[in-house]
Design an enzyme around this catalytic site. Structure first.
Site, PDB file in Angstrom:
ATOM      1  N   CYS A  43      74.256  -2.294  12.413  1.00 23.76           N
ATOM      2  CA  CYS A  43      75.285  -3.272  12.811  1.00 23.76           C
ATOM      3  C   CYS A  43      75.457  -4.399  11.793  1.00 23.76           C
ATOM      4  CB  CYS A  43      74.896  -3.862  14.169  1.00 23.76           C
ATOM      5  SG  CYS A  43      75.981  -5.203  14.683  1.00 23.76           S
ATOM      6  N   LYS A  70      73.406   0.487  26.819  1.00 24.14           N
ATOM      7  CA  LYS A  70      72.799  -0.830  26.984  1.00 24.14           C
ATOM      8  C   LYS A  70      71.586  -0.808  27.921  1.00 24.14           C
ATOM      9  CE  LYS A  70      77.437  -2.687  26.395  1.00 24.14           C
ATOM     10  NZ  LYS A  70      77.370  -2.701  24.950  1.00 24.14           N
ATOM     11  N   VAL A  83      74.559  -6.574  20.276  1.00 23.73           N
ATOM     12  CA  VAL A  83      73.555  -7.024  19.302  1.00 23.73           C
ATOM     13  C   VAL A  83      74.308  -7.695  18.151  1.00 23.73           C
ATOM     14  CG1 VAL A  83      71.805  -5.326  19.879  1.00 23.73           C
ATOM     15  CG2 VAL A  83      73.559  -4.709  18.203  1.00 23.73           C
ATOM     16  N   GLU A  95      75.608 -14.041  19.703  1.00 21.81           N
ATOM     17  CA  GLU A  95      76.753 -14.351  18.828  1.00 21.81           C
ATOM     18  C   GLU A  95      76.216 -14.700  17.439  1.00 21.81           C
ATOM     19  OE1 GLU A  95      79.968 -13.825  18.995  1.00 21.81           O
ATOM     20  OE2 GLU A  95      79.506 -12.922  20.929  1.00 21.81           O
ATOM     21  N   SER A  96      76.437 -13.792  16.512  1.00 23.08           N
ATOM     22  CA  SER A  96      75.823 -13.923  15.189  1.00 23.08           C
ATOM     23  C   SER A  96      76.065 -15.284  14.531  1.00 23.08           C
ATOM     24  CB  SER A  96      76.297 -12.787  14.277  1.00 23.08           C
ATOM     25  OG  SER A  96      77.695 -12.714  14.233  1.00 23.08           O
TER      26      SER A  96
END
Ligand SMILES: N[C@@H](CCC(=O)N[C@@H](CS)C(=O)NCC(=O)O)C(=O)O
Length: 283
Positions: A43, A70, A83, A95-96
């Protein structure tokens, strides 16, 4: 056939764990730590956070989850079921972009700092990080997932593909124009959050050569009147590709192939793929 391959879920053929250089990085982070990263090796949003953890040498435990199946453990922490998800001292976060800021706040003594000290530059960094997430990533997906409307002639199909290709190219150019003149990083000699935010997609630009006839970033001396901007882009992209943390969070290319094949055929069923089809923003 493994049990994974027999399931009907369209993303079921996902390789279960990191391979190549990323597998070594995972192996070094199996012990419990105050910070847990729930991740998918493939990802790009995870890679943003993973880069910061590696760069700053923050102790963390890496836990591989398949966000397309999930597990309850993920949903308990993140109701969106995406993720990267983080657990820090027992508290969840996701939330990156938010996580990247959080790491800067919570680990101020862990060099390098990825936020410039000048508040004006920090603010500009946020503008361009937002540009990556709200403009570049959607354009990347529109190009990758592009399919000509049914009944299109070859000419119409080619023109459609060219339109989404140029859209992405234009956005990368817009980003490159904002960079510090010398570089190699966005703000100069040191990388900052905005670099980490775009890096994962830059090391995934090969997908366009493989499936969509190429993105067409001009090579050296071929950028015409925009040669200066493209030279700056190439310098930045090279710095990204050569960065140790970037290389060490990448898996073997062969395992990305089946994932991106589904995107290229517009058959992926991830939230990102669906959002792209429905014209919605990044989930
Ligand atoms: N806005 C989120 C996006 C995260 C995201 O979309 N992650 C993907 C994997 S790359 C995911 O978990 N997908 C699960 C799904 O689509 O159901 C972030 O920046 O962290």
């Amino acid at each position: 056939m493994t049990s994974q391959q027999t399931t009907n879920h369209p993303d079921a053929n996902l390789h279960p764990v990191a391979t190549g250089p990323a597998a070594h990085t995972v192996a070094a982070h199996t012990s419990p730590a105050p910070l847990t990263l729930y991740a998918g090796w493939f990802c790009p949003f995870v890679q943003r956070v993973w880069l910061a953890l590696e760069e700053k040498k923050i102790p963390y435990q890496y836990i591989e989850v398949n966000p397309y199946h999930k597990p309850a453990s993920l949903l308990q922490l993140n109701p969106r079921g995406l993720v990267p998800t983080l657990e820090h001292d027992g508290r969840p976060l996701y939330e990156s972009n938010v996580v990247l800021e959080f790491l800067e706040d919570v680990y101020p003594d862990h060099a390098p700092s990825f936020r410039p000290s000048d508040p004006y530059l920090r603010a500009r960094g946020r503008i361009w990080s937002d540009f990556v997430t709200s403009r570049i990533v959607p354009s990347y997906h529109r190009f990758l997932q592009y399919q000509p409307p049914e009944g299109s002639s070859a000419e119409e199909a080619g023109a459609g593909l060219d339109r989404v290709r140029k859209e992405l190219l234009g956005r990368l150019k817009e980003f490159a124009k904002e960079m510090d003149g010398e570089g190699p990083w966005f703000f100069g000699q040191e990388p900052s959050l905005v670099d980490l935010v775009l890096a994962p997609w830059v090391v995934r630009l090969w997908v366009f050569d493989h499936w969509k006839g190429g993105l067409g970033i001009p090579g050296e001396g071929q950028g015409g009147e925009d040669e200066g901007v493209w030279a700056r882009w190439r310098k930045w992209a090279k710095a990204v590709e050569e960065r140790k943390s970037v290389r060490e969070t990448m898996s073997d290319k062969e395992h990305y192939m089946p994932i991106y094949q589904r995107y290229a055929d517009n058959k992926a069923m991830s939230e990102m793929a669906k959002a792209t089809r429905e014209g919605r923003p990044v989930p």
